[in-house]
Design a protein around this motif. Structure first.
Motif, PDB file in Angstrom:
ATOM      1  N   ARG B 487      12.534  57.110  93.919  1.00 46.04           N
ATOM      2  CA  ARG B 487      13.485  56.161  93.346  1.00 46.04           C
ATOM      3  C   ARG B 487      13.768  55.004  94.313  1.00 46.04           C
ATOM      4  NH1 ARG B 487      18.082  60.047  91.201  1.00 46.04           N
ATOM      5  NH2 ARG B 487      17.207  61.195  92.941  1.00 46.04           N
ATOM      6  N   ASP B 488      13.932  55.335  95.602  1.00 44.36           N
ATOM      7  CA  ASP B 488      14.185  54.292  96.596  1.00 44.36           C
ATOM      8  C   ASP B 488      13.031  53.306  96.657  1.00 44.36           C
ATOM      9  OD1 ASP B 488      16.578  55.269  97.226  1.00 44.36           O
ATOM     10  OD2 ASP B 488      15.963  56.275  99.092  1.00 44.36           O
ATOM     11  N   VAL B 490      10.761  52.653  94.354  1.00 44.67           N
ATOM     12  CA  VAL B 490      10.686  51.842  93.137  1.00 44.67           C
ATOM     13  C   VAL B 490      11.779  50.783  93.126  1.00 44.67           C
ATOM     14  CG1 VAL B 490      10.839  51.920  90.623  1.00 44.67           C
ATOM     15  CG2 VAL B 490       9.592  53.697  91.850  1.00 44.67           C
ATOM     16  N   ARG B 491      12.977  51.200  93.551  1.00 43.45           N
ATOM     17  CA  ARG B 491      14.091  50.259  93.548  1.00 43.45           C
ATOM     18  C   ARG B 491      13.825  49.120  94.534  1.00 43.45           C
ATOM     19  NH1 ARG B 491      18.258  53.254  95.434  1.00 43.45           N
ATOM     20  NH2 ARG B 491      18.197  54.558  93.573  1.00 43.45           N
ATOM     21  N   ALA B 492      13.283  49.476  95.712  1.00 46.07           N
ATOM     22  CA  ALA B 492      13.018  48.445  96.714  1.00 46.07           C
ATOM     23  C   ALA B 492      11.997  47.431  96.210  1.00 46.07           C
ATOM     24  CB  ALA B 492      12.526  49.092  98.006  1.00 46.07           C
ATOM     25  N   GLY B 495      13.510  46.444  92.086  1.00 51.55           N
ATOM     26  CA  GLY B 495      14.925  46.135  91.936  1.00 51.55           C
ATOM     27  C   GLY B 495      15.343  44.872  92.661  1.00 51.55           C
TER      28      GLY B 495
END
Lengths: 755, 498
Positions: B487-488, B490-492, B495
């Motif tokens: 998740r981190d 992908v978010r980085a 996002g």
């Protein structure tokens, strides 16, 4: 000059040995300071984190059992180190020797003090590696090297089994904390992994402690310097397996599997080791087999549950450590002074080496189990333990009596052979060894007598605390000087009589054993060697087959792997893909397909290189036409250009090569195989492409590029903008590739540097 | 701050250009390469510290937002790989000062090494599947350049096999990319993580994943696709072989680690069970192949294969502990293996050859080389407390925890056979007395500090890593968490805004 150099080395070696024996001596004194409190039932604990993620902590604990071992290790270590300072003479690697020796001693101390099973394992492997380095200390001898490797493989293999066992134990809910085991044994013994844990731990202990059928490495380890054999392969390291079994006793012990395995393996090892001790003529090898016997006895008694059996194990452990270390050191002295340790070429040494003779006498009498000696006490408790009902008394008693009788005979051989009878060499040539070398055997032998006289004190301060630390229970643990007239005493008498008879028949017995051992159809050492060479041969064959140097073969394997690996999960879909014919057939596409296929056919069947290249060009042109057909003229242009250039360049190179007919022709079978692979690979890729083509395409990237090419990136041609802006980083890489290709080509064209 | 991400790629490329310009003055080229390597190491260390502080970071090249442009992403796995690459690059560059001839320098050794390093760092940092492919190509060409440098006949045979087989790999890779793009419409790996779940046709996806796996497996030298490795590594200069041994196949492992967690983790169970079997066979075949060899670098080459198998096993098991084990193994292996190859150069210098029957006597003559070999060799064999033991322990533990008993036993057995091989080199080269007839035997060889320093520093690192394993293991566990729960990541990537 050489002489002075040697003198200098000798002096340096002596200094190094004497100074460094202070380390074990100080550790011994330090251990003694804890002794009274341990007798009172206290324990000492040190705990510091090391690798918390793996539940490994630097957790050390001193209790009765650890204390006993620590005393043996540091005590023997002191004498061995002192002894070595003279024994090594001016050996040029004496610095390494003492480093390995003390590093081993510290590992061994760590092993018996560790209260974390993983930590114990770390030290366990440490002892393996230093044992390897010390067995091969005489590294210019091929035998020493091979024996070192053998011990490394056997004990290393056992170590890996033990590691598996340790990890399984954790999974089965056990803890690495050894001192928590007595409380938590039931759960592990009920677990379905228990048999595997037991097997793995047993394998570790059996290899380390030279149990049948892994015993063969120990006699071979005798190529180590004699003080090393005394220290590692008699007094301490080989007992590491025994120590492990003692520690595991409350956790894994008490089940029928444990008892049966240990009693049978131990009993058999003891008898077989003792029998084989009659065979060799080399004193060190004789002693090595008696060590195997002793280790077998220890294992057998650890199979028991009752206090007498376990007390017997601990007592005999001490008995053996004392007399065996003394005997090994004495044999080293004999070797050093008389120049041989072959029993037939020795005799009458007692005049020349009186102190060593006294030490050997004391040690041998203890080994034979004569009354007044510590060995006698050990034997009495042994028979008492063997009579316990869970020990398969008939088997255990028979094994113990047989092994002890043989031991008595061997003790007599070791004592009378070298020291009595007629002298084989003029007396003047043989001198008593220096004090550093007779002190150890004499003290160790003397302690054997002393302990034999005060067994009750020994049992109170050493044996009982040790047994209690792995067998807490209300039973009384006591050694006494005289048990009264009972069955164990009778068995002792029988043992001594049998031993004496055997000694009188020794020539015949030794010959018999030597012949029998020689005639054995298969030994486990032979099996080990056979396995190793078989593995090597098999490995050679397999490697030769696979890594055979043929690029053609390599590519065939790789393509087959692709077809199998990718095709296997995909095979169910194939009929769906190919079973669905398009309703209308595009004639242009069909013509192109025929053209490309024809070109491929030309390439494959061409007899001249130029024809093959032409065919290749045809394939490329056909592909370019396909691009054109699907509305990508710029890509088609690029493709055509590349194809044309390739054909020109390749033709230029090919003109300089020999004609294709001269190249090795492949057989029809090979060609069919290759063709089959190529077809299968092609079909696979085609089907995948058709499959992907029938899925809907996510066009979010394309629409973003369409929207932003002109407005944000200021370029009219989307493909160009992608290349130089959106994905310009790729282009950077590709530019490097082109430059490198040119560079590599230049390197290749240049003249070679050297042949 | 995220601009730092480009440094590990650009620095060595810039060094390569400068070194190419100075290649006619070998000493200057060496100086530039040394300075560049040191700077690169410093840059990578800074990046490492930064990422440990602030977590996963992305850099959008050309400021085009993901998934439309190309982005670089640094998570724990990437930064440790980049740092280790810089370490090996520096060690090899120092070693090369004496190992590589002036002629080889002027034919571009330092430039090729720099480009190779840049490409490897690019592969570790990129967040784009096609960009990964580009870096693979650059690596292939640069390593090919290093392979043919010197131009000896045996080098050419090795190089032809190397380049042909690796071309097949890139071909499969690009095909797989095409299929994946066709199915998802994206090349960004973080984007793929989400889009892959939307693909309707599982069989097609599995096929594409398998294709990708075969491509990476060739790069990683897994069974039965390893042929290029033993064919080529023993033919090149020692410094080059050390770099290759440390880094090349590990890029393949990295790619497997990245793609088969971030992109293909839940969708394709069959890929991981296949990989587990392949890993077992790889471990076994590597040691079997090594057992038969009698030349030091050939033995070591086969051991690379067997150890890559351990890492592949870690990836296949796909538990946090297993992935952490694979990462620890990667770090340990790169250091130890590169070091062993560097030591082989010392052995050749002292003994005149690397052929076991014809050398000996190092134990008495060269104490320092003895230590320098002993530490990495027994670390490789997995003796505690050296780094290899913990790596092996973690992988075996992970296998046992999810009831893969056979694979655990295979891993242990392979450990034993590794001991056999290392003991073979040890007894032959070090313990055995030097054979009487020795060609080119020099009686008193003095090793240059340029050769000894990197070897001893790497050996010391091995010991320190072994004693202080906890920080590395903690780091690897966090890295494994990032891989399993991206998740981190992908978010980085998706996002943030450029």
């Amino acid at each position: 000059m050489v002489h002075t150099d040697h003198d200098l080395l000798t002096r340096r070696c002596r200094l190094m040995g004497r100074l460094s024996s202070l380390l074990p001596a100080l550790l011994f004194i330090l251990t003694c300071r804890f002794w009274p409190a341990i007798v009172d039932g206290q324990t000492y604990l040190f705990d510091a984190p090391w690798l918390p993620s793996l539940d490994l902590s630097l957790r050390f604990r001193l209790d009765g059992l650890s204390l006993l071992f620590a005393l043996i290790i540091t005590g023997a270590g002191t004498f061995v180190s002192l002894y070595s300072s003279s024994y090594l003479g001016g050996h040029r690697h004496c610095g390494r020797y003492f480093f390995f020796l003390h590093a081993f001693m510290l590992s061994m101390l760590g092993l018996v003090l560790a209260d974390n099973l993983l930590l114990l394992f770390v030290f366990w492997e440490g002892t393996t590696i230093f044992s390897f380095l010390l067995i091969g200390f005489d590294h210019e001898s091929k035998t020493a090297r091979e024996n070192a490797r053998q011990s490394l493989l056997v004990t290393g293999g056992g170590g890996l089994a033990l590691l598996l066992g340790i990890l399984l134990l954790k999974i089965a809910g056990g803890s690495y904390i050894i001192s928590s085991w007595p409380a938590a044994g039931e759960m592990v013994r009920q677990h379905h992994l228990y048999p595997f844990i037991l097997l793995a731990v047993l394998l570790g202990a059996m290899t380390k402690s030279a149990q049948f059928p892994f015993h063969f490495w120990l006699p071979n380890a005798m190529s180590a310097p004699t003080p090393i054999s005394a220290f590692l392969h008699a007094a301490t390291m080989v007992k590491a397996g025994i120590y492990l079994l003692m520690r595991c006793h409350p956790l894994l012990g008490g089940t029928p599997a444990w008892t049966t395995a240990l009693v049978l393996i131990g009993g058999f090892t003891a008898v077989w080791g003792a029998v084989q001790a009659l065979g060799p003529r080399d004193l060190k090898r004789i002693l090595a087999y008696t060590t195997i016997m002793a280790l077998g006895i220890l294992t057998m008694f650890l199979g028991g549950q009752t206090a007498p059996a376990l007390t017997a194990a601990v007592t005999f452990l001490m008995v053996h450590a004392l007399y065996k270390a003394a005997l090994f050191l004495a044999v080293g002295s004999i070797d050093h002074s008389a120049g041989s340790r072959i029993i037939d070429s020795l005799g009458g040494l007692w005049r020349a080496m009186p102190l060593t003779a006294v030490a050997v006498g004391a040690a041998c009498l203890s080994m034979a189990g004569f009354p007044l000696f510590f060995g006698f006490i050990g034997k009495e408790i042994m028979y008492e333990g063997a009579l316990a009902k869970e020990m398969y008394p008939v088997f255990a008693v028979t094994a113990a009596v047989l092994a002890n009788a043989l031991m008595t005979a061997v003790a007599a051989i070791v004592l009378f052979g070298p020291f009595f009878g007629s002298a084989r060499a003029p007396r003047q040539q043989i001198h008593e060894s220096p004090w550093t070398m007779w002190l150890g055997p004499l003290v160790l032998g003397g302690v054997g007598i002393l302990f034999g006289l005060i067994p009750e004190w020994v049992s109170r301060v050493l044996i009982e605390p040790a047994v209690r630390s792995f067998h807490p229970g209300p039973e009384e643990i006591r050694l006494v000087f005289f048990h009264g007239l009972n069955l164990p005493l009778l068995l002792s008498l029988v043992t001594l009589c049998c031993g004496a008879t055997l000694y009188l028949l020794r020539h015949r017995a030794c010959r018999l054993v030597a012949t029998v051992v020689e005639k054995l159809p298969a030994t486990f050492e032979g099996l080990y060697n056979l396995g190793l060479s078989g593995f090597m041969n098999g490995a050679g064959l397999l490697t030769g087959r696979l890594q055979n140097g043929s690029l053609h073969f390599y590519l065939a394997v790789i393509v087959s792997t692709v077809i199998l690996g990718v095709g296997w999960p995909w095979i169910g879909k194939l009929s769906g893909i190919f079973g669905r014919w398009p309703e209308s057939i595009d004639t242009t596409a069909l013509a192109l397909l025929l053209f490309v296929s024809g070109s491929v056919f030309v390439v494959v069947t061409a007899r001249k290189r130029l024809a093959a290249i032409g065919g290749l060009g045809g394939v490329g042109a056909g592909v370019a036409l396909i691009f054109l057909l699907f509305g990508a003229p710029d890509i088609a242009m690029t493709q055509l250009l590349v194809e044309t250039l390739t054909v020109i360049f390749v033709s230029l190179v090919m003109l300089r090569l020999p004609a294709i007919e001269q190249a090795r022709r492949r057989t029809v079978r090979r060609r069919c195989l290759d063709g089959g692979l190529a077809l299968a690979g092609g079909l696979l890729l085609t089907s995948l492409l058709i499959g992907v083509g029938s899925e809907p395409l996510d066009r979010s990237l394309t629409s973003y590029f369409e929207a932003n090419s002109y407005l944000a990136a200021h370029g009219r041609n989307i493909v160009n903008v992608i290349l130089v802006d959106f994905r310009s980083f790729d282009t950077l890489g590709e530019i490097i590739v082109v430059v490198l290709a040119a560079w590599a080509a230049v390197t290749l064209i240049r003249k070679p540097m050297e042949p | 701050m995220n601009q730092l991400l480009i440094l590990p790629i650009l620095l060595p490329l810039a060094t390569a250009i400068l070194a190419a310009l100075a290649r006619d003055r070998p000493r200057a080229a060496q100086g530039i390469a040394l300075a560049g390597a040191a700077l690169h190491l410093a840059g990578c260390a800074t990046l490492f510290i930064l990422i440990v502080r602030i977590g996963v970071t992305a850099l959008w090249l050309g400021n085009w937002p993901a998934p439309f442009g190309i982005c670089l992403v640094a998570d724990y796995l990437s930064v440790i790989m980049v740092l280790i690459t810089a370490t090996i690059h520096t060690a090899v560059t120092v070693y090369a000062c004496r190992d590589i001839t002036a002629e080889q320098v002027s034919s571009g050794f330092h430039s090729l090494l720099g480009i190779l390093t840049g490409a490897i760092c690019g592969a570790f940092l990129t967040g784009d599947l096609f960009n990964l492919y580009v870096w693979f190509e650059v690596m292939l060409m640069a390593s090919f350049g290093l392979l043919v440098m010197g131009h000896r006949p045996c080098q050419l045979t090795g190089a032809v096999k190397y380049v042909t087989i690796n071309l097949v790999s890139t071909l499969l890779f690009i095909t797989a990319i095409g299929l994946i793009y066709g199915l998802t419409g994206t090349l960004n790996m973080a984007d793929l993580h989400g889009k892959i779940a939307l693909v309707g046709d599982d069989a097609l996806l599995t096929a594409a994943a398998m294709l990708l796996m075969v491509a990476f497996a060739i790069k990683a030298a897994l069974f039965p696709l390893f042929f290029w490795l033993p064919a080529s590594y023993h033919t090149v200069p020692v410094a080059v072989s050390a770099y290759f041994a440390g880094m090349l196949s590990k890029v393949g492992i990295y790619a497997l680690l990245r793609l088969f967690t971030l992109v293909f983790s839940s969708t394709a169970a069959i890929t991981h069970s296949t990989l587990a079997v392949i890993a077992g066979l790889t471990m076994l075949f590597g040691v079997i192949g090594a057992a038969t060899q009698m030349e030091v670098r050939r033995i070591l080459s086969f051991h690379i294969i067997s150890q890559v198998g351990y890492m592949a096993l870690g990836i296949a098991l796909l538990t946090p502990l297993a992935l952490a084990g694979a990462i620890v193994y990667l770090v340990h292996h790169i250091i130890v293996k590169a070091n062993l190859f560097l030591v082989s150069g010392l052995i050749r210098q002292g003994g005149g050859t690397l052929h076991l029957p014809r050398i000996g006597g190092f134990y008495s003559r060269h104490g320092l080389v003895t230590i320098a070999f002993f530490i990495p060799a027994f670390a490789l064999a997995g003796f505690p407390p050296l780094s290899g033991f913990w790596a092996k322990l973690v992988i075996i533990k992970a296998a046992l925890e999810i009831q893969h008993y056979t694979l655990a036993i295979v891993a242990a057995l392979v450990g034993l056979l590794t001991v056999l091989s290392m003991a073979k080199i040890w007894t032959e080269v070090f313990w055995k007395p030097a054979p009487a007839v020795q060609h080119e035997q020099k009686t008193d060889v003095r090793f240059s500090p340029w050769l000894l320093a990197p070897v001893l520093v790497l050996a010391l690192t091995t010991v320190l890593l072994g004693l202080a394993m906890e920080p590395l293991l903690q780091f690897a566990l966090t890295a494994a968490d990032q891989l399993l729960d991206p998740r981190d990541y992908v978010r980085a990537v998706l996002g943030g805004t450029p």
